[in-house]
Design an enzyme around this catalytic site. Structure first.
Site, mmCIF file in Angstrom:
data_model
loop_
_atom_site.group_PDB
_atom_site.id
_atom_site.type_symbol
_atom_site.label_atom_id
_atom_site.label_comp_id
_atom_site.label_asym_id
_atom_site.label_seq_id
_atom_site.Cartn_x
_atom_site.Cartn_y
_atom_site.Cartn_z
ATOM 1 N N LYS A 59 44.512 26.948 41.047
ATOM 2 C CA LYS A 59 45.236 27.392 42.236
ATOM 3 C C LYS A 59 46.448 26.504 42.470
ATOM 4 O O LYS A 59 46.449 25.349 42.048
ATOM 5 C CB LYS A 59 44.315 27.289 43.464
ATOM 6 C CG LYS A 59 43.245 28.340 43.551
ATOM 7 C CD LYS A 59 42.468 28.190 44.859
ATOM 8 C CE LYS A 59 41.335 29.185 44.929
ATOM 9 N NZ LYS A 59 41.782 30.581 45.023
ATOM 10 N N ARG B 152 32.332 36.117 42.570
ATOM 11 C CA ARG B 152 31.533 37.263 42.106
ATOM 12 C C ARG B 152 30.627 36.872 40.936
ATOM 13 O O ARG B 152 29.579 37.482 40.732
ATOM 14 C CB ARG B 152 32.476 38.428 41.754
ATOM 15 C CG ARG B 152 33.470 38.111 40.677
ATOM 16 C CD ARG B 152 34.646 39.081 40.649
ATOM 17 N NE ARG B 152 35.650 38.749 41.668
ATOM 18 C CZ ARG B 152 36.763 39.441 41.881
ATOM 19 N NH1 ARG B 152 37.009 40.519 41.176
ATOM 20 N NH2 ARG B 152 37.616 39.069 42.808
HETATM 21 N N1 BES Z 1 37.668 31.649 47.274
HETATM 22 C C1 BES Z 1 38.673 32.510 46.793
HETATM 23 C C2 BES Z 1 39.087 33.550 47.810
HETATM 24 C C3 BES Z 1 39.952 33.089 48.952
HETATM 25 C C4 BES Z 1 41.320 32.970 48.778
HETATM 26 C C5 BES Z 1 39.417 32.836 50.171
HETATM 27 C C6 BES Z 1 42.116 32.576 49.833
HETATM 28 C C7 BES Z 1 40.214 32.456 51.218
HETATM 29 C C8 BES Z 1 41.570 32.330 51.061
HETATM 30 C C9 BES Z 1 38.182 33.262 45.559
HETATM 31 O O1 BES Z 1 37.320 32.564 44.746
HETATM 32 C C10 BES Z 1 39.396 33.576 44.755
HETATM 33 O O2 BES Z 1 40.004 32.670 44.271
HETATM 34 N N2 BES Z 1 39.714 34.854 44.645
HETATM 35 C C11 BES Z 1 40.863 35.290 43.917
HETATM 36 C C12 BES Z 1 40.480 36.504 43.124
HETATM 37 C C13 BES Z 1 41.543 36.940 42.165
HETATM 38 C C14 BES Z 1 41.686 35.926 41.067
HETATM 39 C C15 BES Z 1 41.171 38.289 41.622
HETATM 40 C C16 BES Z 1 41.969 35.600 44.914
HETATM 41 O O3 BES Z 1 41.675 36.190 45.953
HETATM 42 O O4 BES Z 1 43.101 35.225 44.658
HETATM 43 MN MN MN Z 2 38.382 31.374 43.342
#
Ligand code: BES
Ligand code: MN
Ligand code: ZN
Length: 507
Positions: A279, A353
């Site tokens: 990230k 997931r």
């Molecule tokens: N924990 C994150 C989701 C999230 C993002 C929660 C921002 C709160 C604020 C999750 O594990 C994630 O990183 N999801 C990705 C999925 C994507 C790679 C398909 C996302 O939402 O960017």
């Molecule tokens: Mn994630």
């Protein structure tokens, strides 16, 4: 904090502070009206001087109001009377609590529950007053080296209901509000703790500690156990971390043990750096909240145990970190889940997931009545619904509508998104049974589509709490959502007439 329910006129209350509402038009609430009469127009005079316009959240603290035995009277602005809804009721309650906490008042007698909130009964107003008061007074100071100098003298809140015959309903509402608040506080504490303290092991310890306070039995599975169960998706995420993964199972058997349980599954990702699909640095600290789904499951179990609900509920929390490492998942890796289905990991940041799918498969062994998973799953959900509603999807319309209703009742709302089969093909890949991401479009829905493939054997619903579990800004922190929704859902469930085991005589 002690909460009591009372009824009676304000001029008979010998408390440190009597709280009453004033609307923007200058219209007094019934209690304020009464105080004005007793004091021969003292409030009216003050309003005419212009010190209190009744604006929402405005407060005016009065000392020595003539002929009132209480030490103080606090007037709280309630805004426009026609706009006085659930949110404004909470704001007025919070404003009163905040102000009084800064004074020397040790107790308050609040007449705010007498105000009309459209479609809400006295019990609702009492319940929300308890929850809002607790919410306002919550502080997270465990990690400050010095205790704050806040005095917090307020120790007792008496919530005044219109008539004597409302007192019993008010007392039940206090119990529910207190239980929810205790669950919310637990979920907030866990969410606010940083990743270096709140690790999977720490979460497991907290789940074990809950056993001493409540009739809950906690079991923690280790990596070797998960290996034996074939949880290849979950373990693939944990491989990138030095912290051992934990699989936490909590059983609350308040009802008949042979009753099919409601299973709550909570994402317990204690820090999500994204893995190799790292990230961006900005706001990455927020990913310590990625275990808030798990924390809300702990919170809801605490609440229902305090209420001694006659229900069979099982909490399941798969817990891991998601970090980049030489051992971590790589984009393109293919893993085999506990269900036997294979997954091509195209983005290692879609890890929630991966840990949830194995947890869902695991719940099959309970023959559940329904399974509800709670997860900070997608940034897309924050874009779609913001901080106000949790995303809700599921394969059973009854469970979904019961959750929507519970959310409205608890004022911890969810909003349904479609789980149409049309979206499923976004997960197609030629290299495995499915990909773990479905592209930019409809990210919350494709995440739920992924989970639905592991929830075919039971009634299931999914709450995406990415936008609702914490708030940003100066007062940043975990919100404890959706503990109130989950607890309400379970209370409603406990009140529902039990299905007859056998057809009996029909008279
Ligand atoms: N924990 C994150 C989701 C999230 C993002 C929660 C921002 C709160 C604020 C999750 O594990 C994630 O990183 N999801 C990705 C999925 C994507 C790679 C398909 C996302 O939402 O960017
Ligand atoms: Mn994630
Ligand atoms: Zn995550």
């Amino acid at each position: 904090m002690e909460f009591l329910v009372g009824s009676g006129a304000p001029e008979t209350q010998r408390s440190a502070c009597v709280v009453a509402g004033v609307f923007e038009s200058g219209k007094l609430s019934p209690a304020a009206e009464r105080i004005d009469q007793i004091s021969e127009g003292a409030l009216d005079k003050i309003l005419r001087r212009g010190d209190m316009q009744g604006k929402l959240g405005q407060t005016l603290l009065l000392h020595s109001v003539p002929d009132m035995p209480c030490e103080r009277v606090l007037l709280v602005g309630c805004g426009k009377e026609t706009e006085f809804d659930e949110n404004n009721y909470r704001k007025a309650t919070a404003a009163a609590t905040r102000l009084l906490n800064d004074t020397g008042a040790t107790d308050m007698t609040s007449y705010l529950p007498e105000l009309e909130v459209k479609g809400r009964d006295v019990a609702w107003k009492v319940r929300l007053a308890v929850e809002t008061t607790a919410e306002t007074l919550y502080r997270f100071e465990q990690l400050k080296s010095q205790a704050s100098d806040e005095r917090n003298p307020l120790g007792k809140v008496i919530l005044m209901v219109p008539g004597r015959n409302d007192v019993a309903a008010g007392q039940t509402a206090v119990e529910e509000g207190r239980a929810v608040s205790a669950g919310v506080a637990l979920a907030k504490d866990l969410g606010n703790l940083p990743g270096n303290i709140c690790t999977p092991s720490y979460l497991a310890e907290q789940a074990l500690a809950l056993q001493d306070q409540a009739p809950i039995k906690t079991t923690v599975l280790e990596a070797a156990d998960m290996q034996a169960l074939g949880m290849g998706a979950l373990l693939s995420v944990a491989r990138g971390s030095r912290q051992p993964a934990k699989f936490i199972i909590m059983e609350y058997a308040g009802g008949r043990k042979d009753e099919a349980p409601t299973v709550l599954v909570g994402k317990g990702l204690t820090f999500d750096a994204g893995g190799i699909s790292l990230k961006p640095a900005e706001a990455m600290d927020e990913m310590k909240y990625d275990m808030c789904g798990g924390a809300s499951v702990l919170g809801a179990l605490k609440a229902i145990a305090e209420l001694k609900l006659p229900l069979h509920v099982i909490g399941v929390i798969p817990s891991s970190e998601n970090l980049p490492d030489g051992n971590a998942n790589k984009p393109g890796d293919v893993v085999t889940s506990m269900s036997g289905q294979t997954i091509e990991i195209l983005n290692t940041d879609a890890e929630g997931r991966l840990i949830l799918c194995d947890a869902l498969t695991y719940t099959e062994r309970f023959n559940p009545e329904a399974v509800i998973d709670v997860a900070t799953l997608t940034g897309a959900c924050v874009v779609a619904l913001g901080a106000h509603a949790s995303g809700l999807l599921g394969n059973d319309e009854t469970v979904v509508s019961e959750l929507l209703k519970a959310g409205r009742e608890a004022h911890d709302r969810a909003w349904q998104l479609p789980l149409w089969s049309d979206y499923q093909e976004q997960l197609d890949t030629n290299f495995a049974d499915m990909a773990n991401v479905g592209g930019r479009e409809a990210g919350t829905i494709t995440a739920a589509c992924f989970l639905s493939r592991y929830a075919k054997k039971f009634k299931w619903a999914h709450l995406d709490i990415a936008g609702t579990a914490w708030k940003r800004g100066k007062e940043k922190g975990a919100t404890g959502r959706p503990v109130a929704l989950l607890t309400r859902y379970l209370i409603n469930r406990a009140q529902r007439p039990k299905k007859r085991q056998q057809a009996g005589p029909t008279d």
